[in-house]
Design a protein around this motif. Structure first.
Motif, short mmCIF file in Angstrom:
data_model
loop_
_atom_site.label_atom_id
_atom_site.label_comp_id
_atom_site.label_asym_id
_atom_site.label_seq_id
_atom_site.Cartn_x
_atom_site.Cartn_y
_atom_site.Cartn_z
N PHE A 453 0.77 -1.11 0.12
CA PHE A 453 0.28 0.02 0.02
C PHE A 453 0.95 1.26 0.11
N LYS A 454 2.26 1.02 0.14
CA LYS A 454 3.13 2.10 0.22
C LYS A 454 2.96 2.45 1.70
N GLN A 455 4.08 3.01 2.31
CA GLN A 455 3.91 3.48 3.74
C GLN A 455 5.12 4.32 4.08
N GLU A 456 5.26 5.10 5.19
CA GLU A 456 6.28 5.92 5.50
C GLU A 456 7.53 5.06 5.72
N GLU A 457 8.62 5.57 5.06
CA GLU A 457 10.08 5.04 5.06
C GLU A 457 10.29 4.49 6.33
N GLY A 458 10.70 3.04 6.82
CA GLY A 458 11.43 2.82 7.89
C GLY A 458 10.08 2.39 8.65
N THR A 459 8.93 2.16 8.21
CA THR A 459 7.76 1.33 9.08
C THR A 459 7.45 0.25 8.39
N TYR A 460 6.64 -0.60 9.15
CA TYR A 460 6.06 -1.81 8.50
C TYR A 460 4.88 -2.09 9.14
N HIS A 461 4.04 -2.47 8.24
CA HIS A 461 2.55 -2.54 8.75
C HIS A 461 1.85 -3.97 7.86
N PHE A 462 0.55 -4.29 8.11
CA PHE A 462 0.07 -5.23 7.37
C PHE A 462 -1.31 -4.67 7.44
N ARG A 463 -2.12 -5.11 6.27
CA ARG A 463 -3.45 -4.83 6.38
C ARG A 463 -4.40 -6.07 6.39
N THR A 464 -5.38 -6.19 7.19
CA THR A 464 -6.12 -7.28 7.48
C THR A 464 -7.60 -6.80 7.57
N THR A 465 -8.64 -7.69 6.91
CA THR A 465 -10.02 -7.49 6.95
C THR A 465 -10.37 -7.86 8.56
N PHE A 466 -11.67 -7.73 8.40
CA PHE A 466 -12.37 -8.40 9.91
C PHE A 466 -13.64 -8.88 9.48
N LEU A 467 -13.45 -9.77 8.45
CA LEU A 467 -14.63 -10.45 7.56
C LEU A 467 -14.84 -11.96 7.98
N VAL A 468 -13.68 -12.24 8.55
CA VAL A 468 -13.95 -13.71 9.06
C VAL A 468 -15.18 -13.96 9.91
N PRO A 469 -15.94 -15.13 9.51
CA PRO A 469 -17.15 -15.20 10.24
C PRO A 469 -17.09 -15.21 11.77
N GLU A 470 -17.93 -14.60 12.37
CA GLU A 470 -17.99 -14.31 13.73
C GLU A 470 -17.66 -15.52 14.79
N LYS A 471 -17.97 -16.42 14.37
CA LYS A 471 -17.78 -17.79 15.06
C LYS A 471 -16.43 -18.18 15.02
N GLU A 472 -15.73 -17.72 14.18
CA GLU A 472 -14.33 -17.94 13.92
C GLU A 472 -13.35 -17.10 14.54
N THR A 473 -13.68 -15.88 14.97
CA THR A 473 -12.71 -14.78 15.31
C THR A 473 -11.91 -15.12 16.07
N ASP A 474 -12.40 -15.73 17.24
CA ASP A 474 -11.54 -16.47 18.63
C ASP A 474 -10.55 -17.21 17.72
N GLU A 475 -10.76 -18.15 16.88
CA GLU A 475 -9.73 -19.24 16.25
C GLU A 475 -8.87 -18.43 15.59
N VAL A 476 -9.00 -17.11 14.76
CA VAL A 476 -8.14 -16.17 14.21
C VAL A 476 -7.18 -15.53 15.14
N ALA A 477 -7.70 -15.15 16.20
CA ALA A 477 -6.96 -14.44 17.38
C ALA A 477 -6.06 -15.29 17.66
N GLU A 478 -6.30 -16.61 18.02
CA GLU A 478 -5.32 -17.54 18.67
C GLU A 478 -4.23 -17.75 17.63
N ARG A 479 -4.73 -18.03 16.52
CA ARG A 479 -3.66 -18.56 15.32
C ARG A 479 -2.62 -17.26 15.21
#
Length: 496
Positions: A453-479
């Motif tokens: 996405f381009k970003q300020e030099e010297g910084t690191y990021h990642f983008r993630t959606t929060f579209l995983v089904p609600e019943k699976e969000t705890d599993e995603v958080a754990e992983r």
């Protein structure tokens, strides 16, 4: 073989490469990058194939958090939209007595209204701008949203908002000296189209420490600097709510943006596809069209883009959208019409769905109660998932994350260990790409590195959606938590 003057055959120029190869196609295409569906997603597809073939991996399925594609992750479509579309696609159902017991009266009435005004139905070409009956319904929705008139002739229905962006880039970019002010981080559609059409991306950096805020002074300094270097600053892109950053502009900030565009004589490209995705009770969406009208501003040109792919509806595969041109003279509008005509028209199902999004059932109509319930539940669920993801990301060592106010994404800032940075250098990759690829290989979670996405030099990021089904969000958080901790254990403490 060709003949020479004496009639003898002469060998033509020979090429050692294919007549169509990466070394002889348009370099603007090969130079364009689109990280949202780049190398990490290609690898994810390979891993998914392995799972389907019965191979054992550290996870049992791929979780696509790289793109705002809600229905791919199990989100249920809005019933009203699908019912109207079903009748428009198969009008014979309108005469079926059993179908009349299934479809509410307002669904039947809406389908009949559209079909009566669209000769040939969904299988025929429409006006290149979109069917007038649908543009009128969209105009009505815009009027109700903003409190100001909308002329259907200023609307161009498109195959998603992206097509409108492409059209505006074609119109604006004449050569490499034409520049477009683009927010950083940015949605890579903009960098890709600027590369393909030969323009210059002129970055303005959103300030993460103040919630990814937009600074008018930065716009000015970047504009003046570019002009001093002989560049023509043609337009300003504003994504509101933000992608990938999720922030929502204040009304006062929007007023400043409009005034800046007037002072500097540049076009405003308003990417407003996430206008229904608002999660903070103290935040609201205001269109730039409304701001212009409030200011009685007639000298600032705005192209506003909207889509059916986002919101709470997520009809990505139908490819529906619109571009509204505001304060554009008739000669330029005719050229935009010509561009639309070259594509013949956008798909009719997308056009219909765009009209349904902007002009949904009203209170008192038979479909309103179910529609309202689905909308409320979907948005509430998105908010809960956003809160949970933000909490998880903020708890990780070396990670800070601005609370998502809108849109469908979180953009955490990750402070990576020097060991990981060195490991990434050895394979010629950005450190955040290295992190995201390791995350995929160990957990099956697909994200997009901030470098995409381009970003300020010297910084690191990642983008993630929060579209995983609600019943699976705890599993995603754990992983995610387990992976991050093991990553730090392997490569060392994060840089401060």
């Amino acid at each position: 073989m060709v003949a020479n003057g004496a009639g003898d055959p002469v060998k033509g120029p020979q090429s050692s490469c294919s007549p169509l190869g990466v070394d002889n196609i348009n370099p603007k295409v090969t130079n364009a990058q689109y990280a949202v569906r780049g190398e990490i997603v290609i690898r994810a597809k390979e891993l998914e194939d392995k799972l389907h073939n019965g191979e054992k991996l550290p996870f049992d399925k791929i979780l696509y958090c790289n793109i705002g594609n809600p229905q791919q992750l199990g989100q249920h479509p809005v019933t009203f939209y699908r019912q109207v579309l079903a009748l428009c696609d198969y009008p014979e159902l309108l005469e079926n007595e059993q179908a009349k017991a299934i479809f509410p009266p307002d669904v039947i009435a809406r389908a009949k209204k559209y079909l009566a005004a669209i000769p040939g139905g969904t299988g025929a070409y429409s006006d290149s701008r979109g069917a007038m009956v649908l543009r009128k319904d969209i105009a009505k929705g815009i009027e109700e949203r903003d409190g100001y008139p909308c002329d259907p002739d200023n609307l161009f229905l498109t195959d998603g908002a992206s097509q409108g962006v492409h059209a505006m880039m074609r119109m604006l970019l004449r050569d490499e000296n034409d520049a477009i002010l683009t927010p950083i981080p940015q949605y890579p559609l903009y960098s890709a189209t600027l590369t393909m059409y030969g323009g210059m991306l002129l970055p303005y950096y959103l300030h993460e420490e103040t919630g990814w805020s937009l600074d008018i002074n930065e716009l000015r300094s970047q504009t003046y600097k570019a002009r001093s270097e002989g560049k023509n600053v043609r337009a300003l892109v504003v994504i509101n709510p933000g992608n990938p950053t999720g922030q929502i502009l204040s009304y006062e900030n929007q007023v400043d943006v409009v005034k800046f565009c007037k002072e500097e004589g540049i076009v405003l490209l308003a990417d407003e596809v996430y206008q229904a995705n608002i999660y903070r009770p103290d935040k609201t969406f205001t269109s730039f069209k409304k701001v212009l009208c409030d200011l009685k501003e007639t000298e600032v040109t705005v192209a506003s883009m909207m889509s059916i792919s986002k919101g709470f509806y997520g009809e990505c595969g139908r490819r529906g959208g619109y571009t509204e041109l505001v304060n554009v003279n008739s000669d330029v509008q005719a050229e935009f019409y010509k561009l639309a005509s070259i594509n013949l028209c956008s798909n009719l199902n997308g056009q219909i769905c765009m009209a349904l999004v902007m002009n949904p059932p009203k209170e008192g109509e038979p479909s309103f109660e179910l529609y309202s319930q689905e909308r409320t539940e979907l948005l509430a669920s998105l908010k809960r998932r956003a809160v949970k993801l933000h909490k998880t990301l903020s708890s990780l060592q070396g990670v800070t994350c601005t609370e998502p106010e809108g849109a469908l994404y979180a953009m955490p800032h990750i402070r990576l260990p020097q060991g990981a940075i060195e490991a990434a250098k050895k394979i010629g990759k950005a450190a955040d790409f290295f992190y995201c690829m390791q995350l995929l290989e160990e957990t099956g979670i697909v994200t997009v590195p901030g470098s995409g996405f381009k970003q300020e030099e010297g910084t690191y990021h990642f983008r993630t959606t929060f579209l995983v089904p609600e019943k699976e969000t705890d599993e995603v958080a754990e992983r995610l938590t387990k992976f991050h901790n093991s990553f730090l254990a392997k490569y060392g403490e994060p840089e401060q």
